[in-house]
Design an enzyme around this catalytic site. Sequence first.
Site, PDB file in Angstrom:
ATOM      1  N   ASN A  73       0.868  -1.180   0.000  1.00  7.79           N
ATOM      2  CA  ASN A  73       0.000   0.000   0.000  1.00  7.79           C
ATOM      3  C   ASN A  73       0.904   1.230   0.000  1.00  7.79           C
ATOM      4  OD1 ASN A  73      -1.769   2.061   0.542  1.00  7.79           O
ATOM      5  ND2 ASN A  73      -2.311   1.348   2.608  1.00  7.79           N
ATOM      6  N   TRP A  74       0.961   1.899  -1.125  1.00  9.59           N
ATOM      7  CA  TRP A  74       1.886   3.043  -1.250  1.00  9.59           C
ATOM      8  C   TRP A  74       1.315   4.331  -0.663  1.00  9.59           C
ATOM      9  CZ3 TRP A  74       4.290   2.527  -6.891  1.00  9.59           C
ATOM     10  CH2 TRP A  74       5.095   1.377  -6.916  1.00  9.59           C
ATOM     11  N   LYS A  75       0.070   4.293  -0.226  1.00 10.58           N
ATOM     12  CA  LYS A  75      -0.564   5.476   0.387  1.00 10.58           C
ATOM     13  C   LYS A  75      -0.337   6.710  -0.497  1.00 10.58           C
ATOM     14  CE  LYS A  75      -0.217   3.199   4.791  1.00 10.58           C
ATOM     15  NZ  LYS A  75      -0.165   3.275   6.238  1.00 10.58           N
TER      16      LYS A  75
ATOM     17  N   GLY B 223       2.295   1.973  10.802  1.00 16.36           N
ATOM     18  CA  GLY B 223       3.235   3.095  10.713  1.00 16.36           C
ATOM     19  C   GLY B 223       3.901   3.433  12.034  1.00 16.36           C
TER      20      GLY B 223
ATOM     21  N   GLY C 149       2.772  -1.295   4.284  1.00 13.20           N
ATOM     22  CA  GLY C 149       2.796   0.130   3.972  1.00 13.20           C
ATOM     23  C   GLY C 149       4.219   0.598   3.724  1.00 13.20           C
ATOM     24  N   GLY C 150       4.815   1.183   4.757  1.00 16.98           N
ATOM     25  CA  GLY C 150       6.142   1.811   4.647  1.00 16.98           C
ATOM     26  C   GLY C 150       7.187   0.968   3.927  1.00 16.98           C
TER      27      GLY C 150
ATOM     28  N   SER D 204       3.270  -2.473  10.195  1.00 20.61           N
ATOM     29  CA  SER D 204       4.728  -2.525  10.397  1.00 20.61           C
ATOM     30  C   SER D 204       5.345  -3.865   9.976  1.00 20.61           C
ATOM     31  CB  SER D 204       5.090  -2.181  11.840  1.00 20.61           C
ATOM     32  OG  SER D 204       4.659  -0.861  12.154  1.00 20.61           O
TER      33      SER D 204
ATOM     34  N   GLU E 239      -5.553  -5.292  10.243  1.00 20.30           N
ATOM     35  CA  GLU E 239      -4.535  -4.283  10.514  1.00 20.30           C
ATOM     36  C   GLU E 239      -4.841  -3.575  11.830  1.00 20.30           C
ATOM     37  OE1 GLU E 239      -2.440  -2.975   6.671  1.00 20.30           O
ATOM     38  OE2 GLU E 239      -4.233  -1.759   6.869  1.00 20.30           O
TER      39      GLU E 239
ATOM     40  N   HIS F  15      -9.571   0.897   4.606  1.00 22.03           N
ATOM     41  CA  HIS F  15      -8.304   1.061   5.326  1.00 22.03           C
ATOM     42  C   HIS F  15      -8.549   1.947   6.547  1.00 22.03           C
ATOM     43  CE1 HIS F  15      -4.272   2.391   6.341  1.00 22.03           C
ATOM     44  NE2 HIS F  15      -3.856   1.284   5.759  1.00 22.03           N
TER      45      HIS F  15
ATOM     46  N   GLU G  81      -7.011   4.352   7.787  1.00 23.95           N
ATOM     47  CA  GLU G  81      -6.843   5.798   7.559  1.00 23.95           C
ATOM     48  C   GLU G  81      -8.092   6.392   6.908  1.00 23.95           C
ATOM     49  OE1 GLU G  81      -3.055   5.495   5.559  1.00 23.95           O
ATOM     50  OE2 GLU G  81      -2.164   4.892   7.464  1.00 23.95           O
TER      51      GLU G  81
HETATM   52  P1  PGA Z   1       2.730   0.077   7.646  1.00 22.60           P
HETATM   53  O1  PGA Z   1       1.295   0.312   7.003  1.00 22.60           O
HETATM   54  O2  PGA Z   1       3.279  -1.188   7.059  1.00 22.60           O
HETATM   55  O3  PGA Z   1       3.539   1.286   7.266  1.00 22.60           O
HETATM   56  O4  PGA Z   1       2.537  -0.040   9.127  1.00 22.60           O
HETATM   57  C1  PGA Z   1       0.403  -0.746   6.794  1.00 22.60           C
HETATM   58  C2  PGA Z   1      -0.879  -0.244   6.172  1.00 22.60           C
HETATM   59  O5  PGA Z   1      -1.335   0.859   6.530  1.00 22.60           O
HETATM   60  O6  PGA Z   1      -1.456  -0.909   5.301  1.00 22.60           O
END
Ligand code: PGA
Length: 251
Positions: A9-11, A174, A235-236, A214, A168, A96, A98
């Site tokens: 997930n590149w956000k 994050g 994500g990251g 993470s 998640e 998600h 967010e």
């Molecule tokens: P993260 O994000 O790996 O940076 O914790 C995961 C996500 O939000 O899908």
Amino acid sequence: MRKPVIAGNWKMYKLLSEAVDTALALKPLVANANHYEVVIAPVFTALKTIADRLEGSNIHVAAQDCAAESKQGAHTGEVAADMVKDAGCSHVIVGHSERRQFYGDTDATVNHKTRSAIQAGLIAIVCVGESLSEREAGQAESIVQTQLIKGLDGLTVADTERIIIAYEPVWAIGTGKTATPEQAQEMHGVIRRTIAETHGADVANAMRILYGGSVKPENIAELMSQEDVDGALVGGASLDAESFAKIVNYR
Ligand code: PGA
């Protein structure tokens, strides 16, 4: 057998040129990972270009969201699921945390988006997960079960073939704080049992349940060693082609 999924997930990161560079760098690094479903989710404006550049590769392209409405109409700023499909995507992330926390997605919206995605022929990666305060209050299971039951409400057994669940925990996203493999397994077990209750044991056994929060090259193997963990939503660590490839090729 459940085919594992590793999704990035590149956000809201990467201009188009950077997104293309990362996707093209990733292509040879995961070319042999055919036992996995490899997915990347760039921003909307990069989807079509990335999908074109990855055509014929084993990398699937996902959008990070889609509209709840499936019919074209006066919905400024929204992108319908069939438009996501039209841009070359096969998957879409829905619900998600967010989106739920900052952009008003409710369980009902998530349900509508999921239905729209399925109707458009996409695979929906439906995200669920509790916050830290919910976990500390002992509500983690009930929160996740409610998100799941409401999110998948009304879906037929056939529909569920187009669903992937991502667990998640919000406190792990994050933050560098990963759920322990045992915590992940425990909730993945709860999710599978809940699906068995709503849609039957066969659907539950076939459902891919990803862990997210993470995930890094250093912790993917122990997470994947858990019986009910069928992949990861990253994500990251997915922003860098080499680090994401290490996660895909962790074995
Ligand atoms: P993260 O994000 O790996 O940076 O914790 C995961 C996500 O939000 O899908």
